[in-house]
Design a protein around this motif. Sequence first.
Motif, PDB file in Angstrom:
ATOM      1  N   LEU A 206       0.828  -1.201   0.000  1.00  0.00           N
ATOM      2  CA  LEU A 206       0.000   0.000   0.000  1.00  0.00           C
ATOM      3  C   LEU A 206       0.865   1.254   0.000  1.00  0.00           C
ATOM      4  O   LEU A 206       0.576   2.227  -0.706  1.00  0.00           O
ATOM      5  CB  LEU A 206      -0.922   0.002   1.225  1.00  0.00           C
ATOM      6  CG  LEU A 206      -1.934   1.140   1.331  1.00  0.00           C
ATOM      7  CD1 LEU A 206      -2.933   1.063   0.176  1.00  0.00           C
ATOM      8  CD2 LEU A 206      -2.663   1.078   2.657  1.00  0.00           C
ATOM      9  N   ALA A 207       1.958   1.241   0.757  1.00  0.00           N
ATOM     10  CA  ALA A 207       2.833   2.410   0.842  1.00  0.00           C
ATOM     11  C   ALA A 207       3.548   2.678  -0.480  1.00  0.00           C
ATOM     12  O   ALA A 207       3.792   3.829  -0.848  1.00  0.00           O
ATOM     13  CB  ALA A 207       3.852   2.214   1.962  1.00  0.00           C
ATOM     14  N   LEU A 208       3.884   1.618  -1.213  1.00  0.00           N
ATOM     15  CA  LEU A 208       4.648   1.780  -2.450  1.00  0.00           C
ATOM     16  C   LEU A 208       3.784   1.870  -3.693  1.00  0.00           C
ATOM     17  O   LEU A 208       4.297   2.151  -4.781  1.00  0.00           O
ATOM     18  CB  LEU A 208       5.633   0.621  -2.612  1.00  0.00           C
ATOM     19  CG  LEU A 208       6.740   0.497  -1.558  1.00  0.00           C
ATOM     20  CD1 LEU A 208       7.711  -0.596  -1.948  1.00  0.00           C
ATOM     21  CD2 LEU A 208       7.486   1.808  -1.394  1.00  0.00           C
ATOM     22  N   ALA A 209       2.492   1.635  -3.559  1.00  0.00           N
ATOM     23  CA  ALA A 209       1.631   1.540  -4.745  1.00  0.00           C
ATOM     24  C   ALA A 209       1.684   2.792  -5.604  1.00  0.00           C
ATOM     25  O   ALA A 209       1.645   2.718  -6.836  1.00  0.00           O
ATOM     26  CB  ALA A 209       0.190   1.260  -4.322  1.00  0.00           C
ATOM     27  N   ALA A 210       1.786   3.961  -4.972  1.00  0.00           N
ATOM     28  CA  ALA A 210       1.703   5.209  -5.733  1.00  0.00           C
ATOM     29  C   ALA A 210       3.028   5.616  -6.365  1.00  0.00           C
ATOM     30  O   ALA A 210       3.050   6.448  -7.255  1.00  0.00           O
ATOM     31  CB  ALA A 210       1.214   6.329  -4.821  1.00  0.00           C
ATOM     32  N   ARG A 211       4.147   5.026  -5.920  1.00  0.00           N
ATOM     33  CA  ARG A 211       5.424   5.523  -6.433  1.00  0.00           C
ATOM     34  C   ARG A 211       6.414   4.431  -6.822  1.00  0.00           C
ATOM     35  O   ARG A 211       7.577   4.708  -7.033  1.00  0.00           O
ATOM     36  CB  ARG A 211       6.066   6.430  -5.396  1.00  0.00           C
ATOM     37  CG  ARG A 211       6.404   5.750  -4.071  1.00  0.00           C
ATOM     38  CD  ARG A 211       7.063   6.766  -3.135  1.00  0.00           C
ATOM     39  NE  ARG A 211       7.417   6.211  -1.847  1.00  0.00           N
ATOM     40  CZ  ARG A 211       8.513   5.516  -1.617  1.00  0.00           C
ATOM     41  NH1 ARG A 211       9.352   5.255  -2.596  1.00  0.00           N
ATOM     42  NH2 ARG A 211       8.768   5.067  -0.401  1.00  0.00           N
ATOM     43  N   ARG A 212       5.965   3.208  -6.912  1.00  0.00           N
ATOM     44  CA  ARG A 212       6.889   2.134  -7.265  1.00  0.00           C
ATOM     45  C   ARG A 212       7.328   2.276  -8.720  1.00  0.00           C
ATOM     46  O   ARG A 212       6.508   2.380  -9.614  1.00  0.00           O
ATOM     47  CB  ARG A 212       6.222   0.780  -7.042  1.00  0.00           C
ATOM     48  CG  ARG A 212       7.136  -0.392  -7.364  1.00  0.00           C
ATOM     49  CD  ARG A 212       6.408  -1.699  -7.113  1.00  0.00           C
ATOM     50  NE  ARG A 212       6.070  -1.843  -5.702  1.00  0.00           N
ATOM     51  CZ  ARG A 212       5.286  -2.807  -5.243  1.00  0.00           C
ATOM     52  NH1 ARG A 212       4.739  -3.665  -6.073  1.00  0.00           N
ATOM     53  NH2 ARG A 212       5.033  -2.881  -3.955  1.00  0.00           N
ATOM     54  N   SER A 213       8.639   2.295  -8.958  1.00  0.00           N
ATOM     55  CA  SER A 213       9.172   2.433 -10.313  1.00  0.00           C
ATOM     56  C   SER A 213       9.787   1.136 -10.822  1.00  0.00           C
ATOM     57  O   SER A 213      10.017   0.992 -12.016  1.00  0.00           O
ATOM     58  CB  SER A 213      10.237   3.540 -10.348  1.00  0.00           C
ATOM     59  OG  SER A 213      11.260   3.268  -9.407  1.00  0.00           O
ATOM     60  N   ALA A 214      10.065   0.211  -9.950  1.00  0.00           N
ATOM     61  CA  ALA A 214      10.643  -1.075 -10.350  1.00  0.00           C
ATOM     62  C   ALA A 214       9.992  -2.172  -9.526  1.00  0.00           C
ATOM     63  O   ALA A 214       9.500  -1.913  -8.428  1.00  0.00           O
ATOM     64  CB  ALA A 214      12.156  -1.064 -10.123  1.00  0.00           C
ATOM     65  N   PRO A 215       9.952  -3.412 -10.038  1.00  0.00           N
ATOM     66  CA  PRO A 215       9.331  -4.497  -9.271  1.00  0.00           C
ATOM     67  C   PRO A 215      10.025  -4.698  -7.923  1.00  0.00           C
ATOM     68  O   PRO A 215      11.223  -4.987  -7.871  1.00  0.00           O
ATOM     69  CB  PRO A 215       9.520  -5.717 -10.185  1.00  0.00           C
ATOM     70  CG  PRO A 215       9.742  -5.158 -11.546  1.00  0.00           C
ATOM     71  CD  PRO A 215      10.458  -3.855 -11.343  1.00  0.00           C
ATOM     72  N   VAL A 216       9.293  -4.526  -6.869  1.00  0.00           N
ATOM     73  CA  VAL A 216       9.819  -4.725  -5.521  1.00  0.00           C
ATOM     74  C   VAL A 216       8.795  -5.539  -4.751  1.00  0.00           C
ATOM     75  O   VAL A 216       7.618  -5.184  -4.707  1.00  0.00           O
ATOM     76  CB  VAL A 216      10.063  -3.382  -4.802  1.00  0.00           C
ATOM     77  CG1 VAL A 216      10.529  -3.628  -3.371  1.00  0.00           C
ATOM     78  CG2 VAL A 216      11.079  -2.546  -5.544  1.00  0.00           C
ATOM     79  N   GLU A 217       9.222  -6.623  -4.146  1.00  0.00           N
ATOM     80  CA  GLU A 217       8.313  -7.445  -3.354  1.00  0.00           C
ATOM     81  C   GLU A 217       9.022  -7.941  -2.115  1.00  0.00           C
ATOM     82  O   GLU A 217      10.257  -7.855  -2.003  1.00  0.00           O
ATOM     83  CB  GLU A 217       7.788  -8.621  -4.164  1.00  0.00           C
ATOM     84  CG  GLU A 217       8.869  -9.548  -4.671  1.00  0.00           C
ATOM     85  CD  GLU A 217       8.308 -10.667  -5.534  1.00  0.00           C
ATOM     86  OE1 GLU A 217       8.927 -11.738  -5.543  1.00  0.00           O
ATOM     87  OE2 GLU A 217       7.248 -10.457  -6.164  1.00  0.00           O
ATOM     88  N   LEU A 218       8.261  -8.447  -1.181  1.00  0.00           N
ATOM     89  CA  LEU A 218       8.826  -8.939   0.072  1.00  0.00           C
ATOM     90  C   LEU A 218       9.016 -10.443   0.025  1.00  0.00           C
ATOM     91  O   LEU A 218       8.220 -11.178  -0.567  1.00  0.00           O
ATOM     92  CB  LEU A 218       7.907  -8.579   1.245  1.00  0.00           C
ATOM     93  CG  LEU A 218       7.735  -7.096   1.566  1.00  0.00           C
ATOM     94  CD1 LEU A 218       6.891  -6.929   2.821  1.00  0.00           C
ATOM     95  CD2 LEU A 218       9.082  -6.408   1.729  1.00  0.00           C
ATOM     96  N   SER A 219      10.074 -10.890   0.674  1.00  0.00           N
ATOM     97  CA  SER A 219      10.355 -12.316   0.825  1.00  0.00           C
ATOM     98  C   SER A 219      10.371 -12.632   2.316  1.00  0.00           C
ATOM     99  O   SER A 219      11.021 -11.927   3.099  1.00  0.00           O
ATOM    100  CB  SER A 219      11.708 -12.659   0.195  1.00  0.00           C
ATOM    101  OG  SER A 219      12.084 -13.991   0.499  1.00  0.00           O
ATOM    102  N   PHE A 220       9.653 -13.676   2.714  1.00  0.00           N
ATOM    103  CA  PHE A 220       9.558 -14.056   4.120  1.00  0.00           C
ATOM    104  C   PHE A 220      10.280 -15.382   4.351  1.00  0.00           C
ATOM    105  O   PHE A 220       9.987 -16.385   3.691  1.00  0.00           O
ATOM    106  CB  PHE A 220       8.093 -14.197   4.538  1.00  0.00           C
ATOM    107  CG  PHE A 220       7.345 -12.892   4.565  1.00  0.00           C
ATOM    108  CD1 PHE A 220       7.155 -12.207   5.753  1.00  0.00           C
ATOM    109  CD2 PHE A 220       6.844 -12.344   3.393  1.00  0.00           C
ATOM    110  CE1 PHE A 220       6.472 -11.001   5.779  1.00  0.00           C
ATOM    111  CE2 PHE A 220       6.156 -11.148   3.407  1.00  0.00           C
ATOM    112  CZ  PHE A 220       5.971 -10.468   4.603  1.00  0.00           C
TER     113      PHE A 220
END
Length: 404
Positions: free
Chosen positions: A372-386
């Motif tokens: 939600l925090a990155l939705a408006a400004r993400r310029s490259a694929p970024v995801e979380l790994s757990f």
Amino acid sequence: MSQARRGAFLAELHRGVLDKRHPLDRAETIIGRDLAAHIRVDDGSVSRQHAAIQRRGDKWVICDLGSRNGTNVNEMQLRAGAEKELKVNDCIFLGKAVLCFLIAEDRPASPTTKNIDALTALPDQYGFLRALGKEMAAARAEHRPLGLLLVGVDDLAGINQRFGKAAGDGVLRHVAKVLSGSLESRESCGRYRGAVFGVIAPDLLDGLVLDRAQTVRARIEDQPFQFGEDLILVGVSVGATPMMALDQEAILEAADGALSRAKQRGSSVERASRSPDAQTERYKRRLVPETLFTSWMQGPATAFVVRWVGNKQPERQTPYDFELQSAVQQNLSGDELATYPDRGGWVIVTVPRADEARIPRLSDAIRSSFDLALAARRSAPVELSFGPPIPVADATQALALAPR
């Protein structure tokens, strides 16, 4: 058997909490700004003699007295000189004042008796507020999160005007039934006021508050109300908030503000913004640097690593690290603890062994907050790994899980 004598009163509410009670024991009760008014509302937007409530047998009727700004009952505005029969739990809005119409048998009803709304069979406002207070006290004592949703039926006045009051009442009963059927474990709901229902969601993590609100809204809007041969599409707006402060007034104010914004947008969902003034001890000691982690962590726990994965691993902290740390901090509670390195890239989260069943839900909440925090400004694929949850005896073993 003799029939019980019925009385009525207006409960004056301040931010959802009972402030005063005004008995309607006259043939006509005048409401307005005038010093001689029976119920005085000291607000510049209220006329000197704004409205009157008249008793006609076993009925009470509100009449607008030609006020400058009109009289609003629930979501309907009365024209100058117009009148409306009042029903239990109808809310009258005059300036900043909210007056709720209530009926008592034999004596004025206490806020603690029965507390079931006659129309929807849900807890009424008093019952709902009492349940909210009880759940908030438990959340504080057990260091648990809690969420509050206010669900408002959109354009109920338009439904009443097009299909009749019976249709509007049917819509409220329909929404109450769908809402009750969509509750998760430990959740409860009630009729907060007029066309607004409340949902109390214990253990709802910060990052999942908005998701839960969207799910509730979709469940209601996916089930139209059948009124005779007409199919009425029901729209709702939802204001959602986590328990950002210790007092009931603050959480109700935050949810109400979010609901107002949602209604302005039209059948939408809004989440209350976290205010720095609303920070409490629950939100302070959660995410700490490595230098403090060893002394703060106590006892065995289950630990896992959260990393953000992009085009390359950073050598220094980036905005992605700050968003990851914020997403983790928002969703930890109680004895949970997390730490981060100076160089960024990952966070270690520890959860007490007794609460490790919450880890999948906690992971979902962290991912939701981050996205939600990155939705408006993400310029490259970024995801979380757990990483996998691993039992650790102390901070040293937890820190050993850090990526190398």
